[in-house]
Design a protein around this motif. Structure first.
Motif, PDB file in Angstrom:
ATOM      1  N   VAL A 120      -9.897  13.666   6.704  1.00  0.00           N
ATOM      2  CA  VAL A 120      -8.610  13.331   7.308  1.00  0.00           C
ATOM      3  C   VAL A 120      -8.647  11.952   7.955  1.00  0.00           C
ATOM      4  O   VAL A 120      -7.720  11.146   7.797  1.00  0.00           O
ATOM      5  CB  VAL A 120      -8.196  14.407   8.335  1.00  0.00           C
ATOM      6  CG1 VAL A 120      -6.987  13.949   9.148  1.00  0.00           C
ATOM      7  CG2 VAL A 120      -7.871  15.719   7.620  1.00  0.00           C
ATOM      8  N   SER A 121      -9.712  11.648   8.687  1.00  0.00           N
ATOM      9  CA  SER A 121      -9.791  10.352   9.372  1.00  0.00           C
ATOM     10  C   SER A 121      -9.837   9.204   8.382  1.00  0.00           C
ATOM     11  O   SER A 121      -9.172   8.173   8.576  1.00  0.00           O
ATOM     12  CB  SER A 121     -11.019  10.317  10.286  1.00  0.00           C
ATOM     13  OG  SER A 121     -12.206  10.543   9.547  1.00  0.00           O
ATOM     14  N   LEU A 122     -10.595   9.371   7.304  1.00  0.00           N
ATOM     15  CA  LEU A 122     -10.655   8.314   6.295  1.00  0.00           C
ATOM     16  C   LEU A 122      -9.306   8.167   5.594  1.00  0.00           C
ATOM     17  O   LEU A 122      -8.846   7.048   5.324  1.00  0.00           O
ATOM     18  CB  LEU A 122     -11.752   8.627   5.277  1.00  0.00           C
ATOM     19  CG  LEU A 122     -12.382   7.427   4.569  1.00  0.00           C
ATOM     20  CD1 LEU A 122     -13.036   6.503   5.578  1.00  0.00           C
ATOM     21  CD2 LEU A 122     -13.419   7.898   3.552  1.00  0.00           C
ATOM     22  N   GLY A 123      -8.648   9.308   5.328  1.00  0.00           N
ATOM     23  CA  GLY A 123      -7.332   9.257   4.683  1.00  0.00           C
ATOM     24  C   GLY A 123      -6.287   8.608   5.560  1.00  0.00           C
ATOM     25  O   GLY A 123      -5.462   7.820   5.076  1.00  0.00           O
ATOM     26  N   ILE A 124      -6.299   8.902   6.858  1.00  0.00           N
ATOM     27  CA  ILE A 124      -5.323   8.304   7.771  1.00  0.00           C
ATOM     28  C   ILE A 124      -5.577   6.806   7.925  1.00  0.00           C
ATOM     29  O   ILE A 124      -4.642   6.002   8.009  1.00  0.00           O
ATOM     30  CB  ILE A 124      -5.351   9.020   9.129  1.00  0.00           C
ATOM     31  CG1 ILE A 124      -4.771  10.432   8.979  1.00  0.00           C
ATOM     32  CG2 ILE A 124      -4.568   8.236  10.188  1.00  0.00           C
ATOM     33  CD1 ILE A 124      -4.796  11.259  10.241  1.00  0.00           C
ATOM     34  N   LEU A 129      -3.442   1.367   6.428  1.00  0.00           N
ATOM     35  CA  LEU A 129      -3.527   0.117   5.673  1.00  0.00           C
ATOM     36  C   LEU A 129      -2.389   0.014   4.656  1.00  0.00           C
ATOM     37  O   LEU A 129      -1.742  -1.036   4.535  1.00  0.00           O
ATOM     38  CB  LEU A 129      -4.881   0.044   4.970  1.00  0.00           C
ATOM     39  CG  LEU A 129      -5.121  -1.158   4.051  1.00  0.00           C
ATOM     40  CD1 LEU A 129      -5.129  -2.457   4.855  1.00  0.00           C
ATOM     41  CD2 LEU A 129      -6.444  -1.004   3.299  1.00  0.00           C
ATOM     42  N   LEU A 130      -2.121   1.102   3.949  1.00  0.00           N
ATOM     43  CA  LEU A 130      -1.068   1.092   2.932  1.00  0.00           C
ATOM     44  C   LEU A 130       0.306   0.944   3.561  1.00  0.00           C
ATOM     45  O   LEU A 130       1.149   0.181   3.077  1.00  0.00           O
ATOM     46  CB  LEU A 130      -1.146   2.387   2.117  1.00  0.00           C
ATOM     47  CG  LEU A 130      -0.187   2.500   0.924  1.00  0.00           C
ATOM     48  CD1 LEU A 130      -0.497   1.420  -0.105  1.00  0.00           C
ATOM     49  CD2 LEU A 130      -0.294   3.887   0.289  1.00  0.00           C
ATOM     50  N   LEU A 135       5.092  -2.544   4.501  1.00  0.00           N
ATOM     51  CA  LEU A 135       6.034  -3.137   5.454  1.00  0.00           C
ATOM     52  C   LEU A 135       5.980  -4.666   5.407  1.00  0.00           C
ATOM     53  O   LEU A 135       7.016  -5.336   5.396  1.00  0.00           O
ATOM     54  CB  LEU A 135       5.730  -2.654   6.869  1.00  0.00           C
ATOM     55  CG  LEU A 135       6.130  -1.223   7.235  1.00  0.00           C
ATOM     56  CD1 LEU A 135       5.711  -0.930   8.669  1.00  0.00           C
ATOM     57  CD2 LEU A 135       7.623  -1.000   7.069  1.00  0.00           C
ATOM     58  N   LEU A 136       4.776  -5.232   5.387  1.00  0.00           N
ATOM     59  CA  LEU A 136       4.628  -6.691   5.407  1.00  0.00           C
ATOM     60  C   LEU A 136       5.195  -7.321   4.146  1.00  0.00           C
ATOM     61  O   LEU A 136       5.882  -8.357   4.205  1.00  0.00           O
ATOM     62  CB  LEU A 136       3.154  -7.069   5.577  1.00  0.00           C
ATOM     63  CG  LEU A 136       2.530  -6.770   6.944  1.00  0.00           C
ATOM     64  CD1 LEU A 136       1.045  -7.107   6.935  1.00  0.00           C
ATOM     65  CD2 LEU A 136       3.254  -7.541   8.048  1.00  0.00           C
ATOM     66  N   LYS A 153       7.401   6.803  14.318  1.00  0.00           N
ATOM     67  CA  LYS A 153       7.733   8.142  13.830  1.00  0.00           C
ATOM     68  C   LYS A 153       7.538   8.238  12.315  1.00  0.00           C
ATOM     69  O   LYS A 153       7.008   9.240  11.804  1.00  0.00           O
ATOM     70  CB  LYS A 153       9.184   8.485  14.182  1.00  0.00           C
ATOM     71  CG  LYS A 153       9.433   8.735  15.658  1.00  0.00           C
ATOM     72  CD  LYS A 153      10.895   9.077  15.885  1.00  0.00           C
ATOM     73  CE  LYS A 153      11.195   9.353  17.353  1.00  0.00           C
ATOM     74  NZ  LYS A 153      12.637   9.659  17.564  1.00  0.00           N
ATOM     75  N   SER A 154       7.960   7.193  11.616  1.00  0.00           N
ATOM     76  CA  SER A 154       7.825   7.185  10.158  1.00  0.00           C
ATOM     77  C   SER A 154       6.359   7.230   9.744  1.00  0.00           C
ATOM     78  O   SER A 154       5.988   7.958   8.815  1.00  0.00           O
ATOM     79  CB  SER A 154       8.487   5.929   9.575  1.00  0.00           C
ATOM     80  OG  SER A 154       9.854   5.906   9.880  1.00  0.00           O
ATOM     81  N   PHE A 155       5.527   6.447  10.434  1.00  0.00           N
ATOM     82  CA  PHE A 155       4.106   6.446  10.075  1.00  0.00           C
ATOM     83  C   PHE A 155       3.473   7.810  10.328  1.00  0.00           C
ATOM     84  O   PHE A 155       2.673   8.292   9.507  1.00  0.00           O
ATOM     85  CB  PHE A 155       3.349   5.371  10.852  1.00  0.00           C
ATOM     86  CG  PHE A 155       1.860   5.499  10.703  1.00  0.00           C
ATOM     87  CD1 PHE A 155       1.250   5.158   9.512  1.00  0.00           C
ATOM     88  CD2 PHE A 155       1.083   6.011  11.734  1.00  0.00           C
ATOM     89  CE1 PHE A 155      -0.124   5.310   9.347  1.00  0.00           C
ATOM     90  CE2 PHE A 155      -0.284   6.164  11.577  1.00  0.00           C
ATOM     91  CZ  PHE A 155      -0.889   5.805  10.379  1.00  0.00           C
TER      92      PHE A 155
END
Length: 292
Positions: A120-124, A129-130, A135-136, A153-155
């Motif tokens: 989970v931590s690696l996935g989050i 990053l994604l 967004l950028l 909230k979206s993230f």
């Protein structure tokens, strides 16, 4: 437990799961750059940046670009979550890894939760990053909502599908073989996606009548079995939380099947949270009782 979390990270690096994921992400972001550039070209065609027209056009094009980006981005983090964890128990039991580890003085729940936290931590981290990259890129070519609260909230909603999928995948790994669980998780995620798409199309097309009710019921059941796609709808709704702007530009009409569609309620989010907790608890229970 910390050692097991670190072992999970090292294992994913050693198997080059993250390396392959990052390479595919670079390809995806390059393709998304050109898509965002093509959509954003309309924004620079003789528009005054101080005008209301420019504001509406910027919101419209940015919304379209973000929706397309997160539509495909959700697939990326979903399959990373599934394919990193689908063989964690059955696969290691077949290889004899668990038989060597579990006789040691480590509680089984430490091993299970260490694995869960590692995935989970690696996935989050990857989802962060994604999310920022999408967004950028969108902000560079058109524009994105600048209010911090909707973005946070979206993230949180975007990343919430990771613990959900990892929890179900690890539970499935207690029941099925590695190959069987991979097929099961792919089909389960596909069913949830299909249910969400049916609800979305029905909401956009305003389908009504007795003939449509069974289809809507089936779609609702699919979303309950795997809520990931409905959470994605709520994520986009939170990101574009400007009802007046949505009515002006008709975002769902402009995006068609990529639109927001039916937005799940807060009760559904509570259900999704309970769904995740129940699958974690069921996985722990089955792992404690499982013979290797």
């Amino acid at each position: 437990m910390i050692a097991i979390i670190a072992m999970t990270w090292k294992e994913l690096m050693r198997k080059r799961v993250m390396l392959l994921t990052l390479l595919m992400t670079i390809i995806f972001l390059l393709a998304f750059w050109f898509v965002a550039q093509t959509i954003g070209e309309r924004l620079h065609d003789n528009l005054d940046k101080t005008s209301i027209t420019y504001l509406i056009e910027s919101f419209t094009l940015g919304s379209i670009t973000l929706t397309l980006g997160f539509f495909f981005g959700a697939f990326v983090i979903a399959f990373l979550s599934i394919f990193s964890s689908f063989s964690v128990i059955s696969g290691e039991a077949e290889q004899g890894v668990l038989q060597a580890l579990l006789p040691r003085p480590v509680p089984r729940w430490h091993w299970y939760m260490g694995r869960w936290i590692g995935y989970v931590s690696l996935g989050i981290g990857y989802a962060t990053l994604l999310f920022i990259s999408i967004l950028l890129i969108t902000d560079y070519h058109s524009g994105v909502p600048t209010d911090t609260t909707p973005l946070i909230k979206s993230f949180l909603l975007f990343a919430s599908i990771i613990p959900m999928l990892v929890s179900v995948s690890m539970l499935g790994s207690c029941i099925f073989s590695a190959l069987g669980n991979g097929v099961f998780m792919t089909m389960l995620y596909g069913a949830g996606w299909l249910g969400g798409m049916i609800e979305k199309v029905g909401s956009i097309a305003r389908l009504e009548g007795d003939a449509v009710k069974p289809l809507t019921t089936i779609a609702g059941l699919m979303s309950l079995v795997m809520p990931t796609e409905s959470i994605q709808h709520r994520m986009l709704s939170e990101m574009f939380s400007i009802p007046e702007m949505q009515e002006i530009i008709g975002l769902d009409s402009a995006l068609g099947p990529f639109g927001i569609g039916q937005v799940p309620s807060n009760s559904f989010l509570i259900y999704a949270a309970c769904y995740t907790l129940i699958t974690i608890g069921a996985g722990l229970f089955m792992f404690q009782r499982k013979d290797f």
